[in-house]
Design a protein around this motif. Structure first.
Motif, PDB file in Angstrom:
ATOM      1  N   GLU A  44     -44.254  -2.644  19.454  1.00 53.98           N
ATOM      2  CA  GLU A  44     -43.386  -2.314  20.654  1.00 53.98           C
ATOM      3  C   GLU A  44     -41.941  -3.070  20.257  1.00 53.98           C
ATOM      4  OE1 GLU A  44     -44.110  -4.299  24.302  1.00 53.98           O
ATOM      5  OE2 GLU A  44     -44.538  -6.073  23.496  1.00 53.98           O
ATOM      6  N   VAL A  46     -39.520  -5.374  22.077  1.00 57.14           N
ATOM      7  CA  VAL A  46     -38.840  -6.362  23.128  1.00 57.14           C
ATOM      8  C   VAL A  46     -37.416  -6.612  22.997  1.00 57.14           C
ATOM      9  CG1 VAL A  46     -39.120  -8.488  24.217  1.00 57.14           C
ATOM     10  CG2 VAL A  46     -41.117  -7.262  23.324  1.00 57.14           C
ATOM     11  N   ASP A 225     -38.887  -1.122  24.636  1.00 53.84           N
ATOM     12  CA  ASP A 225     -40.050  -0.940  25.646  1.00 53.84           C
ATOM     13  C   ASP A 225     -40.249  -1.992  26.647  1.00 53.84           C
ATOM     14  OD1 ASP A 225     -41.276   1.284  23.864  1.00 53.84           O
ATOM     15  OD2 ASP A 225     -41.722  -0.405  22.529  1.00 53.84           O
ATOM     16  N   ARG A 226     -40.038  -3.158  26.483  1.00 55.53           N
ATOM     17  CA  ARG A 226     -39.848  -4.077  27.519  1.00 55.53           C
ATOM     18  C   ARG A 226     -38.327  -4.928  27.303  1.00 55.53           C
ATOM     19  NH1 ARG A 226     -44.516  -8.065  27.725  1.00 55.53           N
ATOM     20  NH2 ARG A 226     -44.352  -7.671  25.678  1.00 55.53           N
ATOM     21  N   GLY A 239     -40.069  -7.362  32.100  1.00 57.40           N
ATOM     22  CA  GLY A 239     -40.783  -6.264  32.429  1.00 57.40           C
ATOM     23  C   GLY A 239     -40.435  -5.185  31.738  1.00 57.40           C
ATOM     24  N   ASP A 240     -40.972  -3.920  31.988  1.00 58.84           N
ATOM     25  CA  ASP A 240     -41.015  -2.672  31.296  1.00 58.84           C
ATOM     26  C   ASP A 240     -39.577  -2.288  31.307  1.00 58.84           C
ATOM     27  OD1 ASP A 240     -43.747  -2.602  30.857  1.00 58.84           O
ATOM     28  OD2 ASP A 240     -44.314  -1.300  32.390  1.00 58.84           O
ATOM     29  N   SER A 241     -38.859  -1.618  30.229  1.00 62.43           N
ATOM     30  CA  SER A 241     -37.795  -1.311  30.473  1.00 62.43           C
ATOM     31  C   SER A 241     -37.138  -0.567  31.404  1.00 62.43           C
ATOM     32  CB  SER A 241     -37.536  -0.406  29.125  1.00 62.43           C
ATOM     33  OG  SER A 241     -36.163  -0.125  29.116  1.00 62.43           O
ATOM     34  N   ASP A 242     -38.226   0.571  32.202  1.00 65.84           N
ATOM     35  CA  ASP A 242     -37.769   1.456  33.112  1.00 65.84           C
ATOM     36  C   ASP A 242     -37.648   0.546  34.454  1.00 65.84           C
ATOM     37  OD1 ASP A 242     -37.541   3.794  31.574  1.00 65.84           O
ATOM     38  OD2 ASP A 242     -39.819   4.117  31.880  1.00 65.84           O
ATOM     39  N   SER A 243     -38.609  -0.422  34.459  1.00 67.78           N
ATOM     40  CA  SER A 243     -38.484  -0.940  35.627  1.00 67.78           C
ATOM     41  C   SER A 243     -37.469  -2.253  35.703  1.00 67.78           C
ATOM     42  CB  SER A 243     -39.794  -1.785  35.868  1.00 67.78           C
ATOM     43  OG  SER A 243     -39.824  -3.334  35.498  1.00 67.78           O
ATOM     44  N   GLY A 316     -45.822  -4.475  36.839  1.00 67.67           N
ATOM     45  CA  GLY A 316     -45.462  -4.902  35.393  1.00 67.67           C
ATOM     46  C   GLY A 316     -44.625  -5.735  35.088  1.00 67.67           C
ATOM     47  N   ALA A 317     -43.716  -6.180  36.237  1.00 65.70           N
ATOM     48  CA  ALA A 317     -42.406  -6.698  36.320  1.00 65.70           C
ATOM     49  C   ALA A 317     -42.656  -8.447  36.546  1.00 65.70           C
ATOM     50  CB  ALA A 317     -41.409  -6.331  37.014  1.00 65.70           C
TER      51      ALA A 317
END
Lengths: 324, 333, 379
Positions: A44, A46, A225-226, A239-243, A316-317
């Motif tokens: 991944e 980060v 990814d994060r 947290g996850d990139s999207d969040s 996941g955040a």
């Protein structure tokens, strides 16, 4: 989820003493990194994001054991890197590499590109002589340079090409984990995109794990990814990139995102303007490190007195804030 | 009120070095209206900073502003002024702020002393009055407790505060034109946002015109009314900010916009511009962008395109032969 | 294509065999050509005009004769070998793969005074090495009939006259050059080796190592050098060896300081960190990555130091603290002539001029190197 992470960082602390006077007496400490915990899973990317002086580069160097931490542990593939002996450390150096920001400062001006790469191969006994020459050609090819470039000196390359050489040097020892410390910050926009794409390609090809350090959030949007956001030596959000990009939790992350200049006039919310300057790690305030600049309407005594911990906030955040 | 405050026409600044001629700025023309903000964007080595320095005639030998270049401020032709008259212009009618606030402030002088010096020099006022003006300016740029800050040395201020002090110094003599050369590049994002807001606000309040130079498209998009895109010492495209960013005409502008990473969209790959910025010692023949251009054909390699079209001029042969636009360019490399 | 190429190279070979430098001159490389011609012609002149002295090498068997003989052979060989090979690769492709040293050399070449200094220095060292072939007198032999040959003015027989013992001043200067120049070289060598090592170690490791080494350096620098020299030499017999060692050991601290300063800024550069991340050991980082990058300022300091040392040595000889008589050195030749400055001006004047020329040429080279190696001049 049963697979253990490649890198486990727990409660990492680095204090630099401030020395003053003729005798060099310690007058206090810069708490550059103040309790950072972070797992990096295999394969991944980060992103470690923060402004200057937040301790992100120090964290990277601690993870690679280029600096000795004051406290805390770094477990790399099940092994405590701080407990490594000489040979163990050499093996670790082969598996974990670093790419630097400054394409001018990161290459020895007196060595040809070939010599730089051969040295890396030689030190770890990967290849010598003919085989080394072939390796060098392959490496240069992998980063989009020409095999003939091996005979040239760093000053004969452009900034972007030098950055490619720096990447080739890191790849030479066939690492699994690469720390990229602001690898595109010094590059022109059009070249930046090339290098970012190259890093993405190499990750797929060699199944690399990245820790990507940057102050520029837009650079990591499509790569990470994060995302871990750092402020004055501490992680404030993870947290996850999207969040993180889509629904940032911590007031600092929100301010940071809103401050990034964007091209499109639409799609940007109200800009949150922070008052005051980024604090200094030598005089970090008690309580939440961000509280003097925090625009949150409900900040109170707790913020000023108690250091918030990074807590699970669902989806996941994680964020370190009393007011979420 | 009518007519531009600053007119630059066919500005050419060449460096006559031992290794040959470096055409750093090669025929740049633009107008700057009163109260307008003109953004100059381009990558390193495109000549944007030298353009600024040329306007103030601060280019050091072997650099030289070539004859036939004109820089008109109001009704004065700056290229023909004596050095003494030029000193009167600098810091007074036109002032400049630089990228690195630490190195552009003198570390052995107090902030207040440096601002007061500029005021006394150009306004011929006394010590106390200069000091008063300095305090007023520091307050204007948003430094808390300006009277106390006067006696601070540059190293006692943080980066953002130093840049504010720089701005205070530049604005102390009510300039007509402010040249800002990458003023936020060395700053953190959150600080950058503050400084940009400050500049916008001050410009509105004081009504000066501003040239804002940056490599960062996002910053320029935010602050400029009109934008010129520079590449290899030339202007490649010029137009209103809105037009440049939403309907770029030149392939270079297009490429720049597309290769800029965005916060909103997560893309698998970024679009790129092939190759790298050419060396100013050897600009490519013909259109200077042709080696990196996805659409280039024979004509681009031989003939130098002029700035074509009227409302958003673009230095590209595609303006005359739009059917030459290739798919490759659309795909973005 | 290949035929014409072969033809061309054969032609060049024959031209080079005739006179080294000729093909270079024909190709328009004036500097290379002229220096080769000068080298070849001067070597040939020594061989022809000093032929009996060259032959004497085999009968006398003294070491300086053998040194001169080898120098002559090497000079001739170099002239012809370079005559064939120099500049064979075209000078056009020099842009690619040019190291920083090559760029510095190109910069240096453009500097006329510095090149003049370089030519003077090369000539000086050749003359020093070839000394026995360039004169028919012995430097320290006093003939029986002193009164007849004493203080003869410069003439055909004695180019620079004779001194109070009737010795040929020209010969004494030739031999004296060996002492002045070799003292300079060895002392600078010692000081550079020690200074670079101490400076690099001190700067790279920092902390306690740095503090201890630098306090030691401060102590050494704070000693007045001349007093130290006079004291040490007074303790031992004045001899060349003592002078060399003392000079070498007193000069290194300043080199160490220069190097340490450079290393301190170098240590922060990312390529040093990259080397550590690759797992390179400290000795390798110092030798491969640090020292090559501090050599520039060190070389400049060394060249300027050479001139300085020659002056110090001349001063010491003048005070009778260096090479004991009758061994000639420029300083003690001047002392010899001091009392007779009015009647026999030539005894002190010519060694004085020799010192001036030598020191000036070293300083010219030093200045040229400083400009050529200055990274600020390069983009």
């Amino acid at each position: 989820m049963s697979v253990p992470p490649l890198v486990e960082v727990s409660d990492l602390v680095k204090h630099f003493p401030i020395r003053k006077g003729v005798l060099g007496r310690t007058q206090g400490h810069v708490r550059a990194v103040d309790g950072v915990s972070l797992d990096i899973r295999r394969g991944e990317t980060v992103a470690l994001v923060g402004e200057s002086g937040c301790g992100k580069s120090t964290t990277a160097r601690l993870i690679l054991r280029l600096l000795e931490p004051t406290a805390g542990r770094v477990i790399f593939d099940g092994q405590d890197t701080l407990a490594l002996d000489r040979t163990g450390l050499m093996r670790f150096r082969r598996r974990a590499q670093i790419i630097f920001q400054d394409p001018f400062g990161s290459l020895n001006p007196r060595m040809t590109v070939g010599a730089v790469l051969r040295e890396a191969l030689h030190v770890h006994g990967i290849a010598r002589g003919e085989a080394a020459a072939r390796c060098v050609a392959e490496l240069l090819d992998a980063v989009g340079l020409h095999a003939d470039d091996a005979g040239r000196y760093p000053h004969e390359f452009s900034g972007g090409q030098r950055q490619r050489v720096g990447i080739a040097r890191a790849l030479a020892v066939e690492p699994e984990f690469i720390v990229a410390d602001e690898p595109v910050s010094a590059l022109d926009v059009s070249v930046q995109a090339q290098v970012l794409n190259l890093l993405a390609d190499l990750q797929q090809r060699f199944r690399l794990t990245y820790l990507f350090i940057t102050h520029d959030l837009s650079v990591v949007r499509h790569l990470a990814d994060r995302v871990a956001v750092m402020y004055l030596g501490r992680l404030v959000e993870l947290g996850d990139s999207d969040s993180v990009f889509g629904d940032p939790l911590h007031p600092y992350t929100r301010a940071l995102l809103s401050a990034v200049p964007v091209l499109e006039s639409e799609g940007r919310g109200q800009r949150i303007v922070l008052s005051g300057d980024v604090g200094h790690a030598a005089s970090a305030p008690p309580g939440c490190p961000f509280h003097p600049r925090c625009p949150h309407p409900e900040k109170d005594e707790t913020c000023r007195a108690v250091v918030p911990v990074l807590e699970e906030r669902g989806g996941g955040a994680q964020a370190a804030c009393h007011r979420i | 009120m009518s007519g531009p405050i600053l007119q630059v026409e066919n500005l050419r600044t060449y460096f006559h070095t031992a290794d040959g001629l470096v055409r750093a700025v090669d025929g740049v023309s633009f107008n700057l209206g009163r109260g307008e903000t003109l953004g100059i964007v381009g990558e390193s080595g495109c000549g944007k900073s030298i353009t600024c320095l040329s306007i103030l005639r601060l280019v050091d030998p072997p650099g030289r502003i070539e004859p036939d270049s004109t820089i008109r401020l109001g009704d004065r032709e700056l290229t023909r002024l004596s050095e003494a008259a030029m000193r009167e212009v600098r810091g007074n009618a036109i002032s400049m702020i630089f990228q690195e606030p630490m190195t552009s402030l003198n570390p052995v002088w107090t902030i207040g002393g440096q601002i007061a010096e500029a005021v006394r020099l150009h306004r011929g006022v006394g010590r106390a009055e200069g000091r008063e003006r300095a305090a007023e300016m520091l307050g204007l740029v948003g430094l808390a407790n300006p009277q106390r800050r006067l006696d601070d040395y540059p190293h006692e201020l943080s980066g953002g505060m130093r840049q504010r002090a720089m701005i205070a110094m530049a604005l102390a003599c009510d300039p007509d034109v402010l040249l800002a050369d990458e003023p936020t590049t060395a700053l953190d994002v959150t600080i950058q946002a503050e400084i940009l807001d400050l500049l916008c606000e001050l410009q509105e309040r004081l009504g000066m015109a501003m040239i804002f130079v940056s490599h960062d498209l996002g910053v320029v998009a935010q602050i400029a009314d009109r934008v010129i895109v520079m590449y290899a010492g030339q202007v490649l495209e010029e137009g209103a900010t809105e037009g440049i960013f939403s309907r770029p005409r030149h392939p270079y502008t297009e490429g720049l916009l597309r290769s800029t990473p965005k916060l909103t969209a997560k893309l698998p790959r970024l679009a790129t511009i092939a190759g790298s910025v050419p060396s100013p010692k050897r600009w490519p023949a013909g259109c200077r962008f042709h080696p990196r251009c996805p659409h280039a054909w024979d004509r681009c390699r031989e003939d130098v395109p002029p700035l074509l079209a009227v409302d958003q001029p673009s230095r590209c042969w595609l303006e005359e032969e739009p059917q030459r636009r290739t798919r490759r360019g659309e795909a973005g490399g | 294509m290949s035929a014409s190429g072969g033809n061309g190279s054969r032609k060049r070979l024959s031209a080079a065999a005739l006179l080294p430098g000729l093909p270079q001159l024909l190709r328009g490389q004036r500097r290379a050509g002229l220096s080769l011609v000068a080298l070849a012609l001067s070597m040939l002149a020594v061989l022809v005009f000093g032929f009996d002295r060259v032959l004497a090498t085999f009968t006398v068997g003294r070491i300086d004769y053998w040194v001169a003989f080898l120098t002559l052979l090497a000079g001739l060989a170099a002239a012809w070998w370079l005559g064939v090979s120099w500049g064979r690769g075209s000078s056009e492709d020099s842009a690619a793969g040019a190291s920083q040293w090559a760029i510095a050399w190109r910069e240096f070449e453009k500097n006329r005074p510095a090149m003049l200094g370089l030519y003077l220095m090369v000539a000086l060292y050749l003359v020093t090495l070839l000394a026995p072939y360039l004169t028919s007198y012995e430097p320290s032999v006093i003939v029986d009939d002193i009164m007849r040959v004493r203080h003869l003015a410069p003439s055909q027989d004695h180019l620079m006259g004779t001194d109070k013992y009737g010795r040929d001043v020209y010969t004494r200067i030739l031999y004296g050059a060996r002492i002045s120049l070799s003292i300079g070289f060895i002392a600078v060598g010692i000081s550079i080796a020690l200074g670079t090592l101490v400076g690099a170690v001190s700067g790279y490791f920092g902390g306690v190592v740095d503090a201890v080494l630098m306090r030691f350096v401060d102590t050494l620098i704070s000693f007045p050098r001349l007093v130290l020299l006079i004291t040490v030499i007074a303790l031992f017999q004045p001899s060349i060896l003592v002078v060399v060692v003392v000079l070498g050991l007193t000069l290194w601290p300043s080199t160490a300081r220069i190097v340490r300063g450079e290393v301190l800024s170098l240590r922060e550069r990312e390529f040093i960190e990259a080397a550590r991340a690759l797992g390179l050991g400290s000795p390798r980082i110092i030798l491969r990555h640090i020292i090559p990058n501090v050599l520039g300022p060190v070389i400049v300091a060394a060249t300027l130091g050479l001139g300085n040392i020659i002056l110090i040595e001349a001063g010491l000889s003048f005070l009778g603290l260096s090479a004991p008589p009758p061994t000639p050195s420029w300083g003690n030749i001047i002392t010899d002539g001091r009392e007779y400055l009015v009647e026999a001006w030539w005894v002190s004047t010519f060694p004085g001029l020799a010192i001036v020329f030598t020191v000036v040429s070293f300083n010219l080279i030093g200045d040229g190197l400083r400009d050529a190696l200055d990274p600020r001049l390069r983009v």
